[in-house]
Design an enzyme around this catalytic site. Structure first.
Site, short mmCIF file in Angstrom:
data_model
loop_
_atom_site.label_atom_id
_atom_site.label_comp_id
_atom_site.label_asym_id
_atom_site.label_seq_id
_atom_site.Cartn_x
_atom_site.Cartn_y
_atom_site.Cartn_z
N GLY A 1 -3.99 4.92 -13.12
CA GLY A 1 -4.82 5.13 -11.94
C GLY A 1 -4.14 5.79 -10.76
O GLY A 1 -4.73 5.84 -9.67
N GLY B 1 -14.45 -4.60 -16.80
CA GLY B 1 -14.29 -5.12 -15.44
C GLY B 1 -15.55 -4.89 -14.64
O GLY B 1 -16.31 -3.93 -14.91
N GLY C 1 -15.59 -5.72 -10.95
CA GLY C 1 -15.27 -5.99 -9.55
C GLY C 1 -15.60 -4.78 -8.67
O GLY C 1 -16.41 -3.92 -9.04
N LYS D 1 -13.29 -4.48 2.09
CA LYS D 1 -14.15 -3.34 1.79
C LYS D 1 -15.64 -3.67 1.89
O LYS D 1 -16.44 -2.81 2.24
CB LYS D 1 -13.86 -2.81 0.38
CG LYS D 1 -12.55 -2.06 0.25
CD LYS D 1 -12.43 -1.48 -1.14
CE LYS D 1 -11.12 -0.78 -1.37
NZ LYS D 1 -11.02 -0.18 -2.69
N TYR E 1 -2.07 1.09 -11.93
CA TYR E 1 -0.96 2.04 -11.90
C TYR E 1 0.30 1.31 -11.50
O TYR E 1 0.26 0.32 -10.77
CB TYR E 1 -1.22 3.18 -10.90
CG TYR E 1 -1.54 2.67 -9.52
CD1 TYR E 1 -2.85 2.45 -9.15
CD2 TYR E 1 -0.55 2.38 -8.61
CE1 TYR E 1 -3.17 1.96 -7.91
CE2 TYR E 1 -0.84 1.88 -7.36
CZ TYR E 1 -2.16 1.67 -7.02
OH TYR E 1 -2.46 1.16 -5.79
N SER F 1 0.82 -1.22 0.00
CA SER F 1 0.00 0.00 0.00
C SER F 1 0.85 1.27 0.00
O SER F 1 1.82 1.39 0.76
CB SER F 1 -0.92 0.01 1.22
OG SER F 1 -1.62 1.25 1.25
N LEU F 2 0.46 2.22 -0.86
CA LEU F 2 1.16 3.50 -0.91
C LEU F 2 0.44 4.55 -0.05
O LEU F 2 0.89 5.68 0.06
CB LEU F 2 1.24 3.99 -2.36
CG LEU F 2 2.03 3.07 -3.32
CD1 LEU F 2 1.94 3.57 -4.75
CD2 LEU F 2 3.49 2.98 -2.89
N ALA G 1 -13.88 -2.09 -7.87
CA ALA G 1 -13.55 -0.77 -8.41
C ALA G 1 -14.61 -0.32 -9.41
O ALA G 1 -15.00 0.85 -9.46
CB ALA G 1 -12.17 -0.81 -9.06
P1 NAP Z 1 -11.73 -7.23 -8.13
O1 NAP Z 1 -12.95 -6.89 -7.36
O2 NAP Z 1 -10.96 -8.44 -7.75
O3 NAP Z 1 -12.14 -7.34 -9.69
C1 NAP Z 1 -11.19 -7.72 -10.65
C2 NAP Z 1 -11.76 -7.51 -12.05
O4 NAP Z 1 -10.72 -7.80 -12.99
C3 NAP Z 1 -12.91 -8.44 -12.41
O5 NAP Z 1 -13.77 -7.79 -13.30
C4 NAP Z 1 -12.17 -9.62 -13.10
O6 NAP Z 1 -12.99 -10.32 -14.00
C5 NAP Z 1 -11.14 -8.84 -13.87
N1 NAP Z 1 -9.97 -9.64 -14.21
C6 NAP Z 1 -8.97 -10.01 -13.38
N2 NAP Z 1 -8.03 -10.70 -14.08
C7 NAP Z 1 -8.45 -10.75 -15.37
C8 NAP Z 1 -7.92 -11.30 -16.58
N3 NAP Z 1 -6.76 -11.96 -16.59
N4 NAP Z 1 -8.62 -11.17 -17.72
C9 NAP Z 1 -9.78 -10.50 -17.71
N5 NAP Z 1 -10.35 -9.94 -16.62
C10 NAP Z 1 -9.68 -10.07 -15.46
O7 NAP Z 1 -10.67 -6.04 -8.08
P2 NAP Z 1 -10.97 -4.45 -7.97
O8 NAP Z 1 -10.91 -4.05 -6.55
O9 NAP Z 1 -12.18 -4.13 -8.76
O10 NAP Z 1 -9.65 -3.86 -8.65
C11 NAP Z 1 -9.43 -4.01 -10.04
C12 NAP Z 1 -8.19 -3.23 -10.48
O11 NAP Z 1 -8.39 -1.84 -10.25
C13 NAP Z 1 -6.92 -3.62 -9.72
O12 NAP Z 1 -5.84 -3.61 -10.62
C14 NAP Z 1 -6.74 -2.51 -8.71
O13 NAP Z 1 -5.37 -2.29 -8.39
C15 NAP Z 1 -7.31 -1.33 -9.50
N6 NAP Z 1 -7.82 -0.30 -8.60
C16 NAP Z 1 -7.22 0.91 -8.67
C17 NAP Z 1 -7.67 1.92 -7.84
C18 NAP Z 1 -7.00 3.26 -7.92
O14 NAP Z 1 -7.15 4.05 -6.99
N7 NAP Z 1 -6.31 3.56 -9.01
C19 NAP Z 1 -8.73 1.70 -6.94
C20 NAP Z 1 -9.32 0.44 -6.92
C21 NAP Z 1 -8.84 -0.57 -7.74
P3 NAP Z 1 -13.91 -11.55 -13.50
O15 NAP Z 1 -15.12 -10.95 -12.87
O16 NAP Z 1 -14.20 -12.29 -14.75
O17 NAP Z 1 -13.06 -12.33 -12.53
#
Ligand code: NAP
Length: 294
Positions: free
Chosen positions: A258, A132, A134, A70, A234, A19-20, A136
């Site tokens: 991001g 996506g 999930g 969360k 990011y 975590s940053l 986020a």
């Molecule tokens: P999450 O709830 O685990 O959801 C992951 C998502 O990615 C799902 O839609 C999953 O699809 C998809 N996915 C994972 N691996 C994949 C692959 N190989 N091919 C295709 N789809 C894939 O995670 P999250 O919390 O939403 O976070 C998702 C991303 O956003 C992460 O990289 C996280 O670091 C980033 N994020 C960034 C910020 C920011 O502040 N910049 C904030 C939150 C999250 P399925 O449903 O099919 O499994």
């Protein structure tokens, strides 16, 4: 320096080492002259109730919550703000007297970053594609629908998950067009062209790119020239630029990663805790930190 008067903030996650947030929150406390310290707490899912009870007894004044807590933490708090309740996830907790109140600042962080980093303000005619479905994506759909965009299409590897988001939000936002579609990273994506060709904003909310994987879902020649691309990923694989951002820029589109969302969700949490703004200190601390680990 830690004094007897120092107020303690922190972040609960598993893992939490990456975590940053400690870097940017401590930089903001220091820059604002606030006597506070922000620390990481590595908490396994089974220990979450005990950890939240412990933070209560220790009079911790605020904390962030990250993966995998969360969704579960809300049930352990005294109140959950309306937006966080609809999103179904809390990332920021504020102590207010004896109460712990949960908020979600991820969506607000995305909106602020879209404005700052891409000069993109969602309006009633905006068409958005989110790849996506999930946690986020849940926050992103909520804030964009709240802004009144015309349509949001959620494209996900697992169609049921995208459809579940559409079903969830349709009752809250009946006037917006919400649609779900599937993609398969092995297959030809030309069938997705119809979703991309009229869109103004594309958001990647999958973890594709985190380890340098290429993002091959978008048909670049089908996009309008004014479309912009936001990659929530990011700093993957030690690099600040993600494969999606690099490809989008090479194809002539405005794009960003991001890091800004991370900074702005932290900034929004800091404002909830302190009623102060860091004035860009968090963003600067993040960029410095990512530069050092490049
Ligand atoms: P999450 O709830 O685990 O959801 C992951 C998502 O990615 C799902 O839609 C999953 O699809 C998809 N996915 C994972 N691996 C994949 C692959 N190989 N091919 C295709 N789809 C894939 O995670 P999250 O919390 O939403 O976070 C998702 C991303 O956003 C992460 O990289 C996280 O670091 C980033 N994020 C960034 C910020 C920011 O502040 N910049 C904030 C939150 C999250 P399925 O449903 O099919 O499994």
């Amino acid at each position: 320096m830690i004094y007897g008067t120092t107020k303690i903030y922190g972040i609960l996650g598993d893992p939490v080492e990456h975590s940053l947030s400690p870097v940017m929150q401590n930089a903001a406390f220091a820059a604002c002259g606030i006597d506070a310290a922000y620390v990481p707490f590595h908490v396994a899912a089974t220990n979450l109730p005990a950890a939240v009870a412990g933070l209560r007894s220790l009079n911790v004044v605020g904390f962030n919550v990250t993966i995998p807590h969360k969704e579960e933490v809300g049930a352990l708090l005294d109140e959950v703000d309306g937006a966080a309740a609809v999103i179904g996830a809390v990332n920021t907790v504020v102590r207010c007297g004896d109460k712990l109140i949960g908020y979600n600042t991820d969506g607000e962080g995305l909106l602020r970053s879209l404005a700052i980093d891409l000069n993109f303000i969602p309006v009633a005619t905006s068409n958005v594609v989110i790849v996506g479905a999930g946690g986020a994506a849940r926050a992103a759909v909520y804030v964009l629908a709240q802004q009144g965009v015309a349509s949001i299409t959620i494209i996900n590897r697992t169609l049921e998950r995208a459809q579940a988001l559409v079903d969830h939000y349709s009752s809250f936002f009946p006037r917006q067009i919400l649609a779900a579609a599937a993609f398969d990273s092995e297959n030809d994506h030309r069938k997705l062209t119809k979703y991309f060709k009229g869109c103004d904003l594309i958001i990647n909310s999958t973890s594709i790119g985190l380890f340098g994987e290429s993002f091959n879902v978008i048909q670049w020649d089908s996009l309008r020239s004014a479309s912009v691309v936001y990659d929530m990923v990011y700093g993957g694989a030690g690099k600040i630029e993600t494969p999606l951002v690099a490809t989008a820029k090479a194809a002539g589109f405005d794009a960003c990663n991001g890091l800004g969302m991370l900074a702005e969700q932290g900034e929004a949490a800091f404002e909830l805790w302190t009623s102060r703004k860091s004035g860009g200190v968090m963003r600067g601390a993040l960029v410095d930190c990512v530069d050092k680990i490049k």
